[in-house]
Scaffold this motif. Structure first.
Motif, PDB file in Angstrom:
ATOM      1  N   GLU A 141      -8.682  -1.062  -1.374  1.00 28.25           N
ATOM      2  CA  GLU A 141      -9.215  -0.207  -2.438  1.00 28.25           C
ATOM      3  C   GLU A 141     -10.635  -0.631  -2.757  1.00 28.25           C
ATOM      4  O   GLU A 141     -10.990  -1.789  -2.733  1.00 28.25           O
ATOM      5  CB  GLU A 141      -8.323  -0.368  -3.683  1.00 28.25           C
ATOM      6  CG  GLU A 141      -8.559   0.700  -4.699  1.00 28.25           C
ATOM      7  CD  GLU A 141      -7.482   0.717  -5.753  1.00 28.25           C
ATOM      8  OE1 GLU A 141      -7.784   1.164  -6.853  1.00 28.25           O
ATOM      9  OE2 GLU A 141      -6.349   0.303  -5.462  1.00 28.25           O
ATOM     10  N   TRP A 150     -12.094   8.721  -1.863  1.00 23.97           N
ATOM     11  CA  TRP A 150     -10.932   8.899  -0.980  1.00 23.97           C
ATOM     12  C   TRP A 150     -11.260   8.940   0.502  1.00 23.97           C
ATOM     13  O   TRP A 150     -10.357   8.838   1.342  1.00 23.97           O
ATOM     14  CB  TRP A 150     -10.195  10.185  -1.325  1.00 23.97           C
ATOM     15  CG  TRP A 150      -9.784  10.312  -2.754  1.00 23.97           C
ATOM     16  CD1 TRP A 150      -9.457   9.299  -3.614  1.00 23.97           C
ATOM     17  CD2 TRP A 150      -9.633  11.516  -3.499  1.00 23.97           C
ATOM     18  NE1 TRP A 150      -9.119   9.815  -4.842  1.00 23.97           N
ATOM     19  CE2 TRP A 150      -9.214  11.170  -4.806  1.00 23.97           C
ATOM     20  CE3 TRP A 150      -9.810  12.866  -3.197  1.00 23.97           C
ATOM     21  CZ2 TRP A 150      -8.976  12.110  -5.792  1.00 23.97           C
ATOM     22  CZ3 TRP A 150      -9.575  13.805  -4.189  1.00 23.97           C
ATOM     23  CH2 TRP A 150      -9.158  13.422  -5.466  1.00 23.97           C
ATOM     24  N   GLN A 174       0.845  -1.194   0.000  1.00 27.09           N
ATOM     25  CA  GLN A 174       0.000   0.000   0.000  1.00 27.09           C
ATOM     26  C   GLN A 174       0.883   1.248   0.000  1.00 27.09           C
ATOM     27  O   GLN A 174       1.718   1.426   0.879  1.00 27.09           O
ATOM     28  CB  GLN A 174      -0.907   0.023   1.236  1.00 27.09           C
ATOM     29  CG  GLN A 174      -2.022  -0.988   1.166  1.00 27.09           C
ATOM     30  CD  GLN A 174      -2.947  -0.872   2.349  1.00 27.09           C
ATOM     31  OE1 GLN A 174      -2.522  -1.036   3.493  1.00 27.09           O
ATOM     32  NE2 GLN A 174      -4.208  -0.593   2.081  1.00 27.09           N
ATOM     33  N   ARG A 195      -4.524   3.705  -4.901  1.00 28.84           N
ATOM     34  CA  ARG A 195      -5.084   4.244  -3.657  1.00 28.84           C
ATOM     35  C   ARG A 195      -4.095   4.067  -2.512  1.00 28.84           C
ATOM     36  O   ARG A 195      -3.674   2.943  -2.223  1.00 28.84           O
ATOM     37  CB  ARG A 195      -6.373   3.512  -3.339  1.00 28.84           C
ATOM     38  CG  ARG A 195      -7.124   4.050  -2.148  1.00 28.84           C
ATOM     39  CD  ARG A 195      -8.406   3.229  -2.011  1.00 28.84           C
ATOM     40  NE  ARG A 195      -9.235   3.707  -0.949  1.00 28.84           N
ATOM     41  CZ  ARG A 195      -9.073   3.361   0.331  1.00 28.84           C
ATOM     42  NH1 ARG A 195      -8.110   2.545   0.668  1.00 28.84           N
ATOM     43  NH2 ARG A 195      -9.882   3.831   1.248  1.00 28.84           N
ATOM     44  N   ILE A 218      -9.557   6.689   3.153  1.00 21.25           N
ATOM     45  CA  ILE A 218      -8.098   6.662   3.305  1.00 21.25           C
ATOM     46  C   ILE A 218      -7.738   7.336   4.628  1.00 21.25           C
ATOM     47  O   ILE A 218      -8.118   8.483   4.865  1.00 21.25           O
ATOM     48  CB  ILE A 218      -7.396   7.402   2.139  1.00 21.25           C
ATOM     49  CG1 ILE A 218      -7.767   6.791   0.793  1.00 21.25           C
ATOM     50  CG2 ILE A 218      -5.878   7.390   2.351  1.00 21.25           C
ATOM     51  CD1 ILE A 218      -7.318   7.622  -0.407  1.00 21.25           C
TER      52      ILE A 218
END
Length: 140
Positions: free
Chosen positions: A139, A81, A7, A53, A84
């Protein structure tokens, strides 16, 4: 979990010196994730459109142009988003900044240590929490 090491991390920081110090701290903490750097809020939003992502965003508050507060607001108001995790990493310890960032959806607020050893220790703790303890969203 190997997926955690794949990631990417997005660092949004206008100071190249602070970015380089953070990268040194990542290396010392043996954080192997790919790192992307945005030197402004505008650049961060552009990168988020193009890059895989990120598993984590480290966001400075005090940047010229689109500052960290507005960037955070835009990230957390975007359906793609919003999940996140965003860690505010800034020199400010102003209670209004802290309250405001949490109100906008920041996941953690960390005051940047003033010396390199303090930064190394803070990054080590962030790594342990975000990449060894916490389960990050995939994601999607």
């Amino acid at each position: 979990m190997p997926q955690r090491e794949t990631q990417p991390i997005l660092i949004v920081e206008d100071s190249e010196d602070d970015f380089e110090a953070t990268i040194r701290a990542f290396k010392r903490a043996n954080l192997k994730n790919p790192v992307h750097w945005a030197s402004s809020g505008y650049e961060a939003l552009e990168l988020l459109e193009k890059m895989p992502r990120p598993g984590l965003i480290l966001l400075d508050l005090n940047m010229p142009g689109l500052d960290g507060r507005k960037t955070l607001e835009m990230i957390k108001s975007n359906d793609t988003w919003r999940k996140i995790p965003v860690v505010i990493l800034t020199t400010s310890d102003d209670e209004r900044d802290i309250e405001g960032c949490y109100a906008l959806g920041a996941n953690t607020y960390v005051q940047k240590p003033v010396d390199l050893d303090g930064l190394f220790a803070a990054i080590q703790r962030l790594k342990e929490y975000w990449f060894e303890i916490a389960i990050l969203p995939l994601e999607g």
